[in-house]
Motif scaffolding. Sequence first.
Motif, PDB file in Angstrom:
ATOM      1  N   UNK A  71     -11.679   2.485   6.760  1.00 38.25           N
ATOM      2  CA  UNK A  71     -10.813   1.919   5.720  1.00 38.25           C
ATOM      3  C   UNK A  71      -9.375   1.876   6.213  1.00 38.25           C
ATOM      4  N   UNK A  72      -8.953   2.913   6.885  1.00 31.79           N
ATOM      5  CA  UNK A  72      -7.577   2.892   7.364  1.00 31.79           C
ATOM      6  C   UNK A  72      -7.215   4.096   8.194  1.00 31.79           C
ATOM      7  N   UNK A  73      -5.978   4.057   8.674  1.00 29.58           N
ATOM      8  CA  UNK A  73      -5.398   5.152   9.444  1.00 29.58           C
ATOM      9  C   UNK A  73      -4.488   5.927   8.507  1.00 29.58           C
ATOM     10  N   UNK A  74      -4.787   7.208   8.353  1.00 24.23           N
ATOM     11  CA  UNK A  74      -4.101   8.016   7.350  1.00 24.23           C
ATOM     12  C   UNK A  74      -2.977   8.828   7.981  1.00 24.23           C
ATOM     13  N   UNK A  75      -1.950   9.055   7.193  1.00 23.19           N
ATOM     14  CA  UNK A  75      -0.785   9.808   7.664  1.00 23.19           C
ATOM     15  C   UNK A  75      -1.156  11.249   7.977  1.00 23.19           C
ATOM     16  N   UNK A  76      -0.380  11.828   8.864  1.00 16.80           N
ATOM     17  CA  UNK A  76      -0.534  13.227   9.250  1.00 16.80           C
ATOM     18  C   UNK A  76       0.843  13.868   9.317  1.00 16.80           C
ATOM     19  N   UNK A  77       0.892  15.170   9.170  1.00 13.84           N
ATOM     20  CA  UNK A  77       2.120  15.859   9.548  1.00 13.84           C
ATOM     21  C   UNK A  77       2.354  15.597  11.029  1.00 13.84           C
ATOM     22  N   UNK A 117       0.866  -1.178   0.000  1.00 10.82           N
ATOM     23  CA  UNK A 117       0.000   0.000   0.000  1.00 10.82           C
ATOM     24  C   UNK A 117       0.899   1.222   0.000  1.00 10.82           C
ATOM     25  N   UNK A 118       0.283   2.376  -0.221  1.00 15.73           N
ATOM     26  CA  UNK A 118       1.054   3.607  -0.279  1.00 15.73           C
ATOM     27  C   UNK A 118       1.279   4.104   1.148  1.00 15.73           C
ATOM     28  N   UNK A 119       2.505   3.890   1.638  1.00 18.42           N
ATOM     29  CA  UNK A 119       2.790   4.235   3.031  1.00 18.42           C
ATOM     30  C   UNK A 119       2.937   5.738   3.237  1.00 18.42           C
ATOM     31  N   UNK A 120       2.897   6.522   2.159  1.00 19.38           N
ATOM     32  CA  UNK A 120       2.843   7.974   2.362  1.00 19.38           C
ATOM     33  C   UNK A 120       1.423   8.420   2.692  1.00 19.38           C
ATOM     34  N   UNK A 121       0.447   7.655   2.265  1.00 16.93           N
ATOM     35  CA  UNK A 121      -0.960   8.013   2.495  1.00 16.93           C
ATOM     36  C   UNK A 121      -1.496   7.374   3.775  1.00 16.93           C
TER      37      UNK A 121
END
Lengths: 535, 535
Positions: free
Chosen positions: A206-212, A135-139
């Motif tokens: 759906x998922x846990x999304x990245x944050x600053x 998966x896109x680990x930046x997202x």
Amino acid sequence: MTTGAPEGLLDALDAYEAALAANDLDALDAAFVDAPGTMRGDDRGLLVGHDAISAFRGARGGVQARSLTRVEVRPLADGLALVVSVSEFAAGGQGLQTQLWRRDGDTGTHTGSGTGTPPRWRIEAAHVTGRPKAFDTTVWRAVGDPLVAPTASGPLDGRTVAVKDLYAVPGQPIGAGNPTYLRESPVQAAPAAAVAALLDAGASIRGIARTDEFAYNLTGRNEHHGTPPNGAVPTRLPGGSSSGSASAVRLGMAEIGIGTDTAGSVRVPASYQGLWGLRTTHGAVSRQGLLPLAPSFDTVGWLTRSADVLLAALDASMPSVSATASASASASASASASDEPTELLVPAELVDLVEPAVAQTFAAFVAAQDAPIGPVRLADLGVPPLDDLRELLRLVQAAEAVTAHGAWIDAHPGALSAVVGDRFAAARANEPAATADAVARLDDVRATIRTALADRTLLFPTVPGPAPLIAADTTALERTRTATTAMTSLASVGGLPAVSAPALTVDGAPVGVCLVGGPGTDRALVIRAGRMLQP
Amino acid sequence: MTTGAPEGLLDALDAYEAALAANDLDALDAAFVDAPGTMRGDDRGLLVGHDAISAFRGARGGVQARSLTRVEVRPLADGLALVVSVSEFAAGGQGLQTQLWRRDGDTGTHTGSGTGTPPRWRIEAAHVTGRPKAFDTTVWRAVGDPLVAPTASGPLDGRTVAVKDLYAVPGQPIGAGNPTYLRESPVQAAPAAAVAALLDAGASIRGIARTDEFAYNLTGRNEHHGTPPNGAVPTRLPGGSSSGSASAVRLGMAEIGIGTDTAGSVRVPASYQGLWGLRTTHGAVSRQGLLPLAPSFDTVGWLTRSADVLLAALDASMPSVSATASASASASASASASDEPTELLVPAELVDLVEPAVAQTFAAFVAAQDAPIGPVRLADLGVPPLDDLRELLRLVQAAEAVTAHGAWIDAHPGALSAVVGDRFAAARANEPAATADAVARLDDVRATIRTALADRTLLFPTVPGPAPLIAADTTALERTRTATTAMTSLASVGGLPAVSAPALTVDGAPVGVCLVGGPGTDRALVIRAGRMLQP
């Protein structure tokens, strides 16, 4: 099938693969035809022009070790061939490359083909499918089908949610955009209140999304996890700090992004990626289970691709507002008079802060509206200058951020990235007297702003301009931050709801328009903005 | 940039997009040049030849609603053009298409260009990047960075694990490859013992991988969640039931796939995808926290890309074996004499079951080995005929599977897919007397096989042939299942360890060789196979 490859072509292909392996930027630049029509595309989008491709390479870093296991060559004309190759990566998985190669001298557009130089094959167009990623680990930090199931059936049945990595999600720790923090973070048993509201209304996570990091940034550039793609314009930053939530929604990977907005962290990525984004009235949605940044300004917010879904998320999360609002759940439905009692005004001081092209496009948008929209000066409403609001926001936010995370940061030297580490360091360096003064003034200034907007709704561009380019340097981004927070501070300091709607296109990139109203007007703002954007 | 498009090309592009939207297979077939060199590639691989492309379309189903937001046309020669287009999907996200278009009549290879028919543009090569997906839901049910962190540091530090969706993973329910089961399944607090062993050795859980329903299938074709890709050959099935674990490892998305092997569920996908796979000695690795299928045969197993990683997973999971083995953790290290005391034999009855091309390639592999490898007849060792073993396995497995899941299936009519539902129905229809006889014989037969292999190691192709094609029908797959389980039943009925090593290539697809030894020889088998595959 490689028999019949034109002379020199396979050597050029080998040399190109070697340059990729070495990340030899000069050789890679030279391998592409130096022309404005040269193309390179992948799953992040299409770049057109040698310069755009070159800039992309500089930012990307190298390609993982691979070898070509199949090469299909199709000669098309003298000095022109299509090459399709399958790559096998050392770390597993296959990739695919389609390249249109042209030999120098067959067109007059190239450099480096002077007399005495042998003709050379270069790439005129390339389409790349890279190594498969789980998966896109930046997202995302984690994602599932679902990651967490709904707890009941309701109006959000079937909707998927991307949860900013500041909220408690059952079965997972909170990561806050920092890998050290994540490692020490306990697994949560129950969802945060705002997450529970969505699950109870039928949505799944759906998922846990990245944050600053700790939500203390507006760019989406996370030095630990990379930069999520801007789903609208691949060459630009996604915006933050609710970066992953925004990208996931823009890319169609989730339908609701739950974020937080302290100084613009929902509004900015909404504007940058052409999404709907709502910062709610301060205190109107419970922040239980949410990691704080600056509690005087922290709010729950959502990012969506439509006003209707934004309304549905709002209604699931603020039942008291929903109950008093009209029964219609559609932004496109005609609203009752009580939904829209206030006059709509464009504040001059805010429009003064935007880039000329944004001002022009915004003026055209305003002129095209049926409803009457008047001008106003914030000063005439008694609102302090925006620079004053921005400074007040900056000082109080800094003090509260240090209160929230200073002890952890002290205990983990080197754990923060440079940008956010510098921001915390600067927060600690603020003049105590100035901070104390700002803290003391906040309630009065908030009251003043709320009085000014009691019967008014303001309309203005959400941010000064389109998203900065991915290649932007830190200094430029800090300038953008200052200009942006002057605009976002009005709602943040006022504790007011603000919706950003995807209304404008500038330079081929989206820019939002923002509606700010009095406390509790969240739903009315979304409906009003939805009607303004009806085609 | 679309000015200068050759006459008729953009109309052909529009017609092609319309055919995609309608999933008009005839029109899509006609849109591609009918020639063996026509190409179509995407993230699942490259198809070469009009027939292969046509077969792919029939199996794929339609394309999601999209519109082209950018079209770049590059005329290359008379009747030849490159078209690169960006698509915007209605559900969010962008795609990219690169197509080489050729006009009929410019080569003599096409159909449909008879006199009186106007020249027509067709696609000679296409490279497609589809709508962004959060993750491949055919491979994974959930995935994270990590999904579950290690519980200690150890020899598996930094390794990522794909856990078959039959094992308890903390914070997640067990799905067992069935969405109804998943919805009712409680969230697990602690990892299964075999998962805990990997976490305690430093590995992290990358994700929960798809399985055939209740592990009761060998193809990987899951009607609920789709078929994971075969990472080695995109036109073939991945193998099952540890399908997602295998695909994830083959694609480089994880380094260790933990699966289960009852009747071949690790060995089959290992062979089909060119991986290392180990079925452990029955009872040697705890099955606590693992959903059973048939406890008399159920074993823990792993899939990896190298013998070294397979050994490391084994050592982490079977410390008693590791402690008595040589200190070397490397399959390439020279083993002590005690690692390899047994004679290596090729059993005629097993080789008789494989496809001719496999037998030929296997014979060459055996001939190329330095060590002496003799022939043997299983009958001469006292082992019952393989058809007898297969039948014994089938009957006891069926009875135990019904015991494990019959009540749930009864309570959820219609919840199973057709294939697995039919298999459970057939299991219930078995003659009780025959089942009772099989159950009664199992211990004796197991003892007989174990005696026969006390000082011997058997070497044979893992399965009859390469993975079946994705397009294979159910009848063909059931035939393959019968032939396959005749081969896998030896280790299953014997409760013996079996390693499948990626040694053979047949028809461009991988086929494994299998080593089976006495109880507890798991480690020796992997080391021996590793040495055989040294280049």
